[in-house]
Design a protein around this motif. Structure first.
Motif, mmCIF file in Angstrom:
data_model
loop_
_atom_site.group_PDB
_atom_site.id
_atom_site.type_symbol
_atom_site.label_atom_id
_atom_site.label_comp_id
_atom_site.label_asym_id
_atom_site.label_seq_id
_atom_site.Cartn_x
_atom_site.Cartn_y
_atom_site.Cartn_z
ATOM 1 N N LEU A 295 -12.292 1.669 4.852
ATOM 2 C CA LEU A 295 -11.806 0.347 4.487
ATOM 3 C C LEU A 295 -10.501 0.058 5.218
ATOM 4 N N ASN A 296 -10.458 -1.049 5.958
ATOM 5 C CA ASN A 296 -9.260 -1.418 6.704
ATOM 6 C C ASN A 296 -8.381 -2.422 5.968
ATOM 7 N N GLY A 297 -9.005 -3.289 5.170
ATOM 8 C CA GLY A 297 -8.213 -4.298 4.489
ATOM 9 C C GLY A 297 -8.951 -4.906 3.317
ATOM 10 N N ILE A 298 -8.192 -5.426 2.358
ATOM 11 C CA ILE A 298 -8.784 -6.080 1.193
ATOM 12 C C ILE A 298 -7.957 -7.318 0.842
ATOM 13 N N ALA A 299 -8.652 -8.419 0.592
ATOM 14 C CA ALA A 299 -8.023 -9.667 0.155
ATOM 15 C C ALA A 299 -8.331 -9.837 -1.329
ATOM 16 N N ILE A 300 -7.287 -10.013 -2.137
ATOM 17 C CA ILE A 300 -7.434 -9.980 -3.593
ATOM 18 C C ILE A 300 -7.021 -11.302 -4.218
ATOM 19 N N MET A 301 -7.901 -11.836 -5.074
ATOM 20 C CA MET A 301 -7.534 -12.940 -5.951
ATOM 21 C C MET A 301 -7.727 -12.454 -7.376
ATOM 22 N N ALA A 302 -6.628 -12.197 -8.055
ATOM 23 C CA ALA A 302 -6.693 -11.671 -9.423
ATOM 24 C C ALA A 302 -5.329 -11.822 -10.072
ATOM 25 N N PRO A 303 -5.285 -11.877 -11.410
ATOM 26 C CA PRO A 303 -3.984 -11.900 -12.098
ATOM 27 C C PRO A 303 -3.209 -10.618 -11.816
ATOM 28 N N GLU A 304 -1.897 -10.762 -11.652
ATOM 29 C CA GLU A 304 -1.065 -9.584 -11.382
ATOM 30 C C GLU A 304 -0.773 -8.862 -12.692
ATOM 31 N N THR A 305 -1.290 -7.660 -12.807
ATOM 32 C CA THR A 305 -1.094 -6.826 -13.989
ATOM 33 C C THR A 305 -0.523 -5.481 -13.547
ATOM 34 N N PRO A 306 0.044 -4.706 -14.478
ATOM 35 C CA PRO A 306 0.519 -3.368 -14.099
ATOM 36 C C PRO A 306 -0.590 -2.510 -13.495
ATOM 37 N N GLN A 307 -1.806 -2.647 -14.025
ATOM 38 C CA GLN A 307 -2.924 -1.862 -13.509
ATOM 39 C C GLN A 307 -3.225 -2.222 -12.054
ATOM 40 N N LEU A 308 -3.195 -3.534 -11.757
ATOM 41 C CA LEU A 308 -3.475 -3.959 -10.391
ATOM 42 C C LEU A 308 -2.345 -3.548 -9.451
ATOM 43 N N ARG A 309 -1.096 -3.664 -9.914
ATOM 44 C CA ARG A 309 0.029 -3.250 -9.059
ATOM 45 C C ARG A 309 -0.097 -1.777 -8.677
ATOM 46 N N ASP A 310 -0.457 -0.938 -9.632
ATOM 47 C CA ASP A 310 -0.622 0.489 -9.334
ATOM 48 C C ASP A 310 -1.765 0.709 -8.349
ATOM 49 N N ALA A 311 -2.853 -0.022 -8.529
ATOM 50 C CA ALA A 311 -4.013 0.126 -7.645
ATOM 51 C C ALA A 311 -3.664 -0.306 -6.223
ATOM 52 N N ILE A 312 -2.892 -1.384 -6.083
ATOM 53 C CA ILE A 312 -2.473 -1.843 -4.760
ATOM 54 C C ILE A 312 -1.576 -0.796 -4.099
ATOM 55 N N GLY A 313 -0.706 -0.170 -4.886
ATOM 56 C CA GLY A 313 0.129 0.901 -4.347
ATOM 57 C C GLY A 313 -0.699 2.048 -3.789
ATOM 58 N N ARG A 314 -1.783 2.384 -4.486
ATOM 59 C CA ARG A 314 -2.659 3.461 -4.005
ATOM 60 C C ARG A 314 -3.375 3.047 -2.728
ATOM 61 N N LEU A 315 -3.810 1.796 -2.662
ATOM 62 C CA LEU A 315 -4.470 1.307 -1.443
ATOM 63 C C LEU A 315 -3.515 1.372 -0.258
ATOM 64 N N LYS A 316 -2.274 0.926 -0.466
ATOM 65 C CA LYS A 316 -1.306 0.926 0.618
ATOM 66 C C LYS A 316 -0.978 2.341 1.085
#
Length: 341
Positions: free
Chosen positions: A122-143
């Motif tokens: 996976l090279n990139g992901i475009a996300i449309m979703a409410p910003e939650t602590p769970q999503l912030r952590d998941a984005i950190g793992r992706l990065k």
């Protein structure tokens, strides 16, 4: 003067072509001092890398994912269609694009779906979703795994995303407020405000912008608390019908929501005084409502531009290239019956 090549970089830095290739592609195995010599040589001779040619030579393919809510509204149907069209064209540019639909307003289900992705490809992901602590952590793992992350339509300002692509939603809310304030003029009135969910940042920002300009310029107008319909057209129809029956002072409606079929149904059921109505997103539903004089204005964002921009952003981030900022700016458009085409 001929364009500098990797051979010129190698000669200037006093290293092999293989070393230059490792530095350019950020692969291990090069001493820091040697890598610095290569970077200095690149700057001194003005070497500009042809990323497209390099990717073609390496037979590189990109895999990008669009993560969007699984909602049955005209706007999300339009968004799906635009991404699907981009997917069909992407193979020409060695890109594989897929759509991942996740349950709306369920952060745990969203993260579960993210964890199923094969990050190795996976090279990139475009996300449309409410910003939650769970999503912030998941984005950190992706990065941390080197995946480019772009927020689309609804910003994720407290997350480690690379960029956001979408309109300025505060400005969009102010635009709606200015329109309705001028439509109403000096008469005392109430405005009914509808939203899908106030957990969505784009809806929150639109409401903030709307309230700001109403306070600044139209203090004689009473703006009611936001009514959330949770992207349910039947619920929206019921809530609007109930509000209009209970509050005859309502002279105007502002719909922050992406889907407005329920609003149209409620307005068609009532044959009393006409209301001024401003909504977001130009869909088949809002277009017909404009033509039939149920809506007065639609605040539009170019969904096709957003999708194309997100793809350019993910690819540029994957390649370590800069973007042309003006090309990625999404503008707010105000659509009236008179300029509908």
């Amino acid at each position: 003067m001929p364009r500098p090549t990797v051979h010129d970089v190698a000669n200037s830095a006093g290293v092999s072509l293989a070393t230059v290739d490792r530095v350019l592609n950020q692969r291990p195995g090069v001493k820091p001092a040697t890598a610095e010599r290569v970077h200095v040589a690149i700057q001194e001779i003005g070497y500009v890398r042809d990323v497209a040619a390099a990717n073609l030579a390496r037979q590189r393919n990109y895999h990008f994912v669009f993560l969007i809510p699984d909602l049955a509204s005209a706007f999300f149907s339009q968004l799906n269609t635009v991404i699907s069209e981009a997917k069909l064209r992407a193979s020409v540019d060695r890109m594989n694009i897929s759509i991942l639909q996740v349950p709306a307003n369920d952060p745990y289900a969203l993260v579960t779906e993210l964890e199923k992705l094969d990050l190795g490809h996976l090279n990139g992901i475009a996300i449309m979703a409410p910003e939650t602590p769970q999503l912030r952590d998941a984005i950190g793992r992706l990065k941390s795994r080197g995946v480019a992350v772009v927020g689309i339509i609804s910003d994720l300002p407290n997350s480690d995303i690379d960029q956001f692509v979408g309109i300025n939603n505060l400005a969009a809310g102010r635009t709606a407020g200015l329109l309705l304030g001028r439509f109403l003029g000096h008469q005392s009135a109430e405005i009914l405000v509808l939203a899908g969910s106030m957990q969505a940042r784009d809806h929150v920002e639109r409401r903030l912008g709307f309230d700001a300009i109403m306070t600044e310029q139209f203090q004689h107008i009473n703006v009611l608390p936001t009514v959330e319909a949770w992207d349910d057209n039947h619920l929206m129809e019921e809530l609007v019908s109930r509000a209009l029956a209970a509050r005859p002072e309502i002279k105007a409606i502002y719909s922050i929501a992406s889907g407005n079929s329920g609003l149209v149904n409620a307005l068609n059921r009532r044959h009393s005084e006409r209301k001024f109505v401003v909504v977001h997103e130009l869909t088949d539903t809002s277009r017909a409502a404009l033509e039939n004089n149920l809506f007065d204005a639609v605040i539009k964002q170019d969904v096709g531009h957003i999708v194309r921009s997100a793809i350019r952003m993910m690819r540029a981030n994957s390649d370590g290239r800069d973007l042309i900022a003006s090309q990625e700016k999404i503008r707010i458009e105000v659509i009236l019956k008179e300029n509908l085409n």
